[in-house]
Design an enzyme around this catalytic site. Sequence first.
Site, PDB file in Angstrom:
ATOM      1  N   ASP A  91       0.418  -1.229  -0.088  1.00 49.18           N
ATOM      2  CA  ASP A  91      -0.120  -0.069   0.384  1.00 49.18           C
ATOM      3  C   ASP A  91       0.931   1.600   0.129  1.00 49.18           C
ATOM      4  O   ASP A  91       2.466   0.954   0.639  1.00 49.18           O
ATOM      5  CB  ASP A  91      -1.224  -0.123   1.341  1.00 49.18           C
ATOM      6  CG  ASP A  91      -1.614   0.890   0.912  1.00 49.18           C
ATOM      7  OD1 ASP A  91      -2.388   1.907   0.109  1.00 49.18           O
ATOM      8  OD2 ASP A  91      -2.855   0.747   2.256  1.00 49.18           O
TER       9      ASP A  91
ATOM     10  N   ASP B  48      -8.447  -7.419   1.277  1.00 53.77           N
ATOM     11  CA  ASP B  48      -7.333  -7.923   2.349  1.00 53.77           C
ATOM     12  C   ASP B  48      -7.997  -6.975   3.753  1.00 53.77           C
ATOM     13  O   ASP B  48      -8.963  -5.674   2.900  1.00 53.77           O
ATOM     14  CB  ASP B  48      -6.323  -6.277   1.263  1.00 53.77           C
ATOM     15  CG  ASP B  48      -6.100  -4.989   2.425  1.00 53.77           C
ATOM     16  OD1 ASP B  48      -5.775  -4.569   3.114  1.00 53.77           O
ATOM     17  OD2 ASP B  48      -6.359  -4.434   0.943  1.00 53.77           O
TER      18      ASP B  48
ATOM     19  N   CYS C 230     -12.521 -27.421   8.441  1.00 56.83           N
ATOM     20  CA  CYS C 230     -11.456 -26.456   8.273  1.00 56.83           C
ATOM     21  C   CYS C 230     -10.087 -27.292   8.427  1.00 56.83           C
ATOM     22  O   CYS C 230      -9.673 -27.921   8.987  1.00 56.83           O
ATOM     23  CB  CYS C 230     -10.898 -25.016   9.069  1.00 56.83           C
ATOM     24  SG  CYS C 230     -10.045 -24.051   8.946  1.00 56.83           S
TER      25      CYS C 230
ATOM     26  N   CYS D  46      -6.986 -25.859   8.447  1.00 57.76           N
ATOM     27  CA  CYS D  46      -5.974 -24.975   8.621  1.00 57.76           C
ATOM     28  C   CYS D  46      -5.249 -25.428  10.282  1.00 57.76           C
ATOM     29  O   CYS D  46      -5.692 -26.728  10.695  1.00 57.76           O
ATOM     30  CB  CYS D  46      -6.378 -24.023   9.334  1.00 57.76           C
ATOM     31  SG  CYS D  46      -6.936 -24.292  11.029  1.00 57.76           S
TER      32      CYS D  46
ATOM     33  N   CYS E 249      -7.064 -26.303  13.968  1.00 54.69           N
ATOM     34  CA  CYS E 249      -8.544 -27.324  13.304  1.00 54.69           C
ATOM     35  C   CYS E 249      -7.809 -28.626  13.381  1.00 54.69           C
ATOM     36  O   CYS E 249      -8.842 -29.679  13.982  1.00 54.69           O
ATOM     37  CB  CYS E 249      -9.232 -26.699  12.120  1.00 54.69           C
ATOM     38  SG  CYS E 249     -10.089 -25.200  12.537  1.00 54.69           S
TER      39      CYS E 249
ATOM     40  N   HIS F 148      -5.664 -19.911  11.974  1.00 57.17           N
ATOM     41  CA  HIS F 148      -7.053 -20.316  11.655  1.00 57.17           C
ATOM     42  C   HIS F 148      -7.918 -19.480  10.549  1.00 57.17           C
ATOM     43  O   HIS F 148      -8.625 -19.633  10.325  1.00 57.17           O
ATOM     44  CB  HIS F 148      -7.932 -21.232  12.676  1.00 57.17           C
ATOM     45  CG  HIS F 148      -9.776 -20.791  12.567  1.00 57.17           C
ATOM     46  ND1 HIS F 148     -10.274 -21.676  12.086  1.00 57.17           N
ATOM     47  CD2 HIS F 148     -11.137 -20.090  13.237  1.00 57.17           C
ATOM     48  CE1 HIS F 148     -11.006 -21.799  12.071  1.00 57.17           C
ATOM     49  NE2 HIS F 148     -11.873 -20.365  12.193  1.00 57.17           N
TER      50      HIS F 148
END
Length: 378
Positions: free
Chosen positions: A94, A267, A305, A307, A310, A336
């Site tokens: 940015d 984002d 999930c 991830c 999890c 997560h």
Amino acid sequence: MSHFHFSLHKECRHTNARVGVFHTPHGIVETPRFMPVGTLANVKGITPDHLVQAQAQMVLSNTYHLHLQPGEGIVQKAGGLHRFMAWEGPILTDSGGFQVFSLSEMRKIREEGVVFRSPKDGRLIDMTPERSIQIQNALGADVIMAFDECPPGDAGREAVAAATARTYRWLERCIEAHERDDQALFGIVQGGIFLDLRSQAVTDLTKLDLPGYAIGGVSVGESPENIRKVVQHTAPLLPKNKIRYLMGVGTYREMAQAIAAGIDVFDCVIPTRLGRHGAALVKGDRWNLKNAQFKEDFRPLDESCPCYTCQNFTRAYLHHLIKAKEMLAYMLLSLHNVTELIQFTVRIRESILSDRFVEEFGEWLEPEPTHARIDCKP
């Protein structure tokens, strides 16, 4: 800009949603896609390896923050932002415009740029469009953003019109200052909640034929309804053959509605900010893991999930870590939450490809229920 190309693969028959691929020197971004925010050259609490496992494809860093610390010279000596932060995929920086303009008590806007005092050491910094581009050229991200004037959400029409016109003049100066053909410079559409100003900004910016365009100046104090109107009006006006980026939003509803309008990438700091406060995102809801109801709950946060959190830990364990104020709790929750938002956009992508977007995600296309929103800006 031969290093960059956006290819459109499929469009939804019922909305403006679309599937595409954005090609960069450091890999591709399959759209639509959520992009984690790594303001200071790191996504808070998450290693690059875990970001890869979460299927992150592009991450963001911030020009303003990296200029203050450690300084773009250090990053450049390290071999650029990719080597410095050990991230091999695409990076977007940015321009720092939002952060500079949020320093309302510490900055002065002029046609040349913005003069402000560093909140770190009080030194006077003169941030011009040229200086922002020079810093981003030194940082070495794949995508760099033009320096823009971001008025607050409650600004009046006259102030917004002046900021929008100045943003265009500054974009012309950014283009002139940009020196690297391995970095794509994106323009930012401003205009506040005034749809005619948004339309004019799109007309002006797209004449410059940039590799991509962003919609800025949302999630800065407007109502959810006004954000929705701005995005639904502005996104379809942007060129079909260029990637479209909506800055600073990242809830299920905001992303689904923006995707339906034709946005490609997003984002937001929501996932790591919530993680640092002991909260988890689960299928769009926010859970406070401090609550006693999780003390003896030995299920994963979300059985579906993929991830690391999890797949390995229970709600009870996370509750315990939070109560004990263990750092690992906030890292696991952040991982997560980032995965949750990335997977949401991955599933939307798959639904567009199979012509089931409206059928599968229709609940998120409805107006937002009345509740407190969380600021997404870093």
